[in-house]
Enzyme design. Structure first.
Site, PDB file in Angstrom:
ATOM      1  N   LYS A  58       0.837  -1.209   0.000  1.00  0.00           N
ATOM      2  CA  LYS A  58       0.000   0.000   0.000  1.00  0.00           C
ATOM      3  C   LYS A  58       0.870   1.257   0.000  1.00  0.00           C
ATOM      4  CE  LYS A  58      -3.820  -2.433   2.236  1.00  0.00           C
ATOM      5  NZ  LYS A  58      -4.482  -2.810   3.502  1.00  0.00           N
ATOM      6  N   GLN A 102      -3.847  -1.430   9.773  1.00  0.00           N
ATOM      7  CA  GLN A 102      -3.824  -2.752   9.144  1.00  0.00           C
ATOM      8  C   GLN A 102      -4.392  -3.771  10.138  1.00  0.00           C
ATOM      9  OE1 GLN A 102      -2.817  -3.396   5.919  1.00  0.00           O
ATOM     10  NE2 GLN A 102      -3.544  -5.491   6.232  1.00  0.00           N
ATOM     11  N   ASP A 125     -10.110   4.120   5.042  1.00  0.00           N
ATOM     12  CA  ASP A 125     -10.295   2.681   4.869  1.00  0.00           C
ATOM     13  C   ASP A 125     -11.754   2.281   5.172  1.00  0.00           C
ATOM     14  OD1 ASP A 125      -9.173   0.223   4.139  1.00  0.00           O
ATOM     15  OD2 ASP A 125      -8.682  -0.314   6.204  1.00  0.00           O
TER      16      ASP A 125
END
Lengths: 288, 288
Positions: A58, A102, A125
């Site tokens: 990412k 994450q 996200d």
């Protein structure tokens, strides 16, 4: 004689590239007009190699698109309270425009509490409760990246959703549930299936659009796909195997996403797009 | 010969009474132990007679259950900003434990913005984005009162939901959407139908549980009810008519809610229960 392939392949790789190119152009414009590059903070707890790889990937994509990233690696022994402190700090740091935690973070972390420490305006996200409700109510906000990527794919391939029966297999907080809510907002009739669904095949056979998002290799068989249906495979299982039995589904579906190269690349593309959008919002730039 | 009634009637009035009695007992205990009576603030914008009646009825029920209420009547000319100020003030007022904004508020009010000014811990009507996400993710929080009442009814009548197909007709933010999420949390396979659904009859015919929550008189016909299905009518249309054609549904369903006397009384019961629970939480009382 082998059965004939009916399905057109949905090319997530190409579409994602186009979306990332747009995000990069917008990032460049933001940098030029404000002197500030969009910045994504990535937070990783522990040393899980797969998670570390995801984060590296990412960040590499960010770099390529002209998006800064700042990585915070925390030891596996980090407590929920410490993680919340870190995320709250990033939420109030004006140099950070988007935040990615994450996950999974490990069993000792209260992941929901951690997500909620992310300010909704930096939740690129799409993991907070606020973002989920915004998706559900068709309000402004950031979407979960994978469901958001699925919707972009459906749009790019001109899939008409209004009045169609969409079946979502899986009900996770960041994939199945928001995918269903986004489909509902587009006026699909939406059915949620899951591990406790009694006759999954029967439900899938009625679907005009199938979204497989459950993490079980080849759970959805071609024989259950209604001829001409749109099949979106958001599963990623070891060995690049999706939740759909691709070879048999190819002979029934009208449109289908491959694994890899379907939903996967779209997820990161949406993450980058939303990071750039968050920066534009926070830097006071007009929407284009 | 007229067809035989198969359905057992779900008696919302009796169940609601039992729940209100429990809430009253708990309210009394809170008053005794803390010296403070649970308090619900009701906010009404404008002079709509039906809305005024609803608020009066809710306050009367509170009084009967030993719950204080404080009414704030605002003029029809109130702006969204003024309404938000009022709700934010109540949210930080330690003498108020629950807040009910009677809605609809009128077309000039941004109702979502107003709802969001209610602190989640006082959102006893379950209207905030936080409450919706909490319902969706099976996290602690207050439920929307009508869907919460439906779940209490299903529980009281021992309706097994796991693996069953529940069809929710309607997708409003405070009724259809949360009802589906609560049913999904109980492991039902859930389908959302709405005005754009192509063949509603076909979907309803597959349902083990039907929740009608759309506000269209007698939209759901008995002939579409699967024999033995559970039929929950959350519609309230002029003339005490539900969304289900009651007389024909009676001859097919296994369990059915009447209108009135089904879901209606449950809604207020849940409001009172949640107000008492909010007071207990805020006054630092242990859960029983």
């Amino acid at each position: 004689m082998s059965p004939i392939q009916t399905a057109r392949i949905m090319d997530g790789t190409s579409l994602a590239k186009r979306i990332v190119d747009e995000a990069a152009a917008k990032a460049a414009e933001i940098s030029r007009r404000t002197g500030t590059r969009p910045c994504l903070a990535t937070v990783l707890v522990g040393e899980d190699p797969a998670s570390a790889t995801y984060v590296r990937m990412k960040r590499a994509r960010c770099a390529k698109a002209g998006i800064k990233s700042r990585h915070i690696g925390l030891p596996a022994t980090t407590t929920t309270a410490e993680l919340i402190d870190t995320l709250a700090g990033l939420s109030s740091d004006s140099e950070v425009h988007g935040i990615l935690l994450q996950h999974p973070c490990g069993p000792h972390i209260d992941e929901r509490a951690a997500f909620e420490a992310i300010a909704p305006e930096k939740d690129v996200d799409g993991v907070t409760m606020h973002s989920f409700a915004a998706m559900s109510f068709a309000l402004p906000g950031f979407v979960s990246c994978t469901p958001g990527g699925i919707m972009r794919l459906l749009e790019a391939y001109d899939v008409e959703l209004a009045g169609k029966h969409a079946v979502v297999v899986g009900r996770s907080a960041i994939l199945g549930k928001p995918a269903g809510m986004l489909l509902l907002a587009e006026d699909a009739t939406v059915t949620y299936c899951h591990s406790r669904t009694t006759d999954l095949s029967a439900v899938v056979r009625e679907a005009d659009v199938v979204v497989a998002a459950v993490g079980q290799p080849r759970l959805i068989r071609g024989e259950d796909i209604k001829p001409g249906a749109v099949v979106i495979d958001a599963g990623y299982n070891p060995g690049n195997v999706g939740d759909v039995d691709y070879d048999t589904a190819l002979t029934r579906a009208g449109l289908i996403t491959p694994v890899p190269g379907g939903v996967g690349p779209m997820t990161i593309a949406v993450l980058l797009t939303q990071t750039v959008q968050a920066a534009a919002n926070q830097l006071g730039m007009q929407h284009q």
